[in-house]
Design an enzyme around this catalytic site. Structure first.
Site, PDB file in Angstrom:
ATOM      1  NE  ARG A  30      -1.488   2.879   2.657  1.00 43.25           N
ATOM      2  CZ  ARG A  30      -1.140   4.119   3.433  1.00 43.25           C
ATOM      3  NH1 ARG A  30      -1.283   4.793   2.442  1.00 43.25           N
ATOM      4  NH2 ARG A  30      -0.168   3.598   4.738  1.00 43.25           N
ATOM      5  CG  HIS A 225       8.997   7.858   5.677  1.00 40.41           C
ATOM      6  ND1 HIS A 225       8.756   8.216   4.427  1.00 40.41           N
ATOM      7  CD2 HIS A 225       7.834   7.529   6.023  1.00 40.41           C
ATOM      8  CE1 HIS A 225       7.680   7.615   4.000  1.00 40.41           C
ATOM      9  NE2 HIS A 225       7.401   6.835   5.813  1.00 40.41           N
ATOM     10  CB  CYS A 256       4.164  11.135   1.919  1.00 37.17           C
ATOM     11  SG  CYS A 256       3.390  12.212   2.144  1.00 37.17           S
ATOM     12  CG  ASN A 265       7.505   3.710   4.001  1.00 39.80           C
ATOM     13  OD1 ASN A 265       7.053   4.437   5.482  1.00 39.80           O
ATOM     14  ND2 ASN A 265       6.721   3.542   2.642  1.00 39.80           N
TER      15      ASN A 265
END
Length: 317
Positions: A30, A225, A256, A265
């Site tokens: 996701r 992150h 993002c 990430n």
């Protein structure tokens, strides 16, 4: 305005028993894929999740039920969720932004959802087109409806230490948000350093203030992150304060879409290498995750961002 619930005499109550088991929440399918410019074929997403399921992971964020207008990468959410090979001991949460998203998720039998909020007014308006207070009220309605259907709810808080528009964020704002979301029914709150500006000192200060919300750090997760290379040292800071849940993305995928400059990430491979090196248990096969990282990077025709993954592959070859 939501009110924080304070605990009195916390120093005398703070008796923590740190577990050797760490839950890794895989967000690659996701959070990792949603920022990809090219649409990833549905069959690739399904294969990715099925491979991750076989690795020993117990939580895999599968997709998000958002408007395809805003996140076209997730427009195949129902197809993905319905066709993955679900195991009974694995959770497959999906992100939902509103009541419509929840309704769509319920139609395909979702068992767990994630809702999101932000500790920055500017980021909240950019991301959800509403203030923090308004976003929390919307989240409350979604949580209440989900709980009526016995759906577990996880909460995300973005920009917990810094915002691309407002700069440094006060930890008291994060604590207020966390208290509200827990009170409304979230079983766990994921604390997102969305633009990767955190440092161990900032993470320590944040978690210290969160102890005023709950002395049970099992209710919190860290979502780091690696923009400034601080992802793993921030994880270590979290470990020292009792955090035992961490979000990560295979091969370091992600970013993002509403935060310019936010790199991926922390890689699941790198996180596992750290955790296993510290003698902690995850139940996840690192070598399998390395293979999966290579699989998805080859599909995306992009470079693997995991240092541990690249090193292990080089050693094995």
């Amino acid at each position: 305005m939501f009110k924080i619930i304070r605990r009195n005499n916390l120093s005398t109550e703070k008796i923590r028993s740190f577990s050797n088991f760490v839950k890794v929440v895989e967000v690659g399918p996701r959070d990792g894929l949603q920022n990809e410019k090219n649409i990833v074929p549905t069959k690739v997403k399904i294969e990715l999740i099925d491979k991750l399921t076989e690795s020993g992971l117990r939580t895999i964020e599968a997709t998000s039920f958002v408007s395809p207008k805003w996140v076209p990468q997730m427009s195949d959410n129902a197809q993905v969720y319905q066709n993955i090979n679900k195991k009974p001991n694995v959770s497959y949460p999906v992100l939902v932004p509103n009541a419509k998203g929840l309704d769509d998720a319920l139609k395909v039998g979702v068992k767990e959802i994630a809702i999101f909020s932000a500790a920055s007014e500017a980021f909240s308006k950019k991301n959800t087109n509403c203030s923090i207070d308004a976003a929390v009220e919307k989240a409350k309605l979604v949580i209440e409806e989900a709980l009526k259907h016995d759906i577990k709810v996880r909460g995300y808080i973005s920009c917990v230490v810094g915002c691309p528009y407002e700069g440094e964020i006060k930890s008291t704002i994060v604590a207020n948000l966390a208290a509200a979301l827990l009170q409304y029914g979230c079983y766990e709150i994921s604390l997102g350093d969305t633009i990767g500006v955190g440092s161990p000192n900032k993470i320590n200060n944040l978690l210290h203030d969160l102890e005023n919300v709950s002395s049970d750090m099992k209710k919190f997760a860290l979502h780091c992150h690696d923009t400034y290379g601080q992802g793993l040292v921030n994880v270590y800071a979290g470990l020292e304060r009792g955090i035992r849940v961490f979000d990560s993305s295979v091969a370091g995928l992600g970013g993002c879409p509403y935060a310019n400059g936010a790199t991926g990430n922390i890689a699941t491979e790198d996180l596992l290498y750290l955790l296993h090196g510290q003698g902690l248990e995850t139940g996840v096969d690192l070598n399998e995750i390395v293979k999966i990282g290579e699989f998805i990077c080859s599909q995306l025709q992009r470079r693997n961002q995991s240092k541990a993954g690249v090193a292990i592959l080089s050693k094995n070859n």
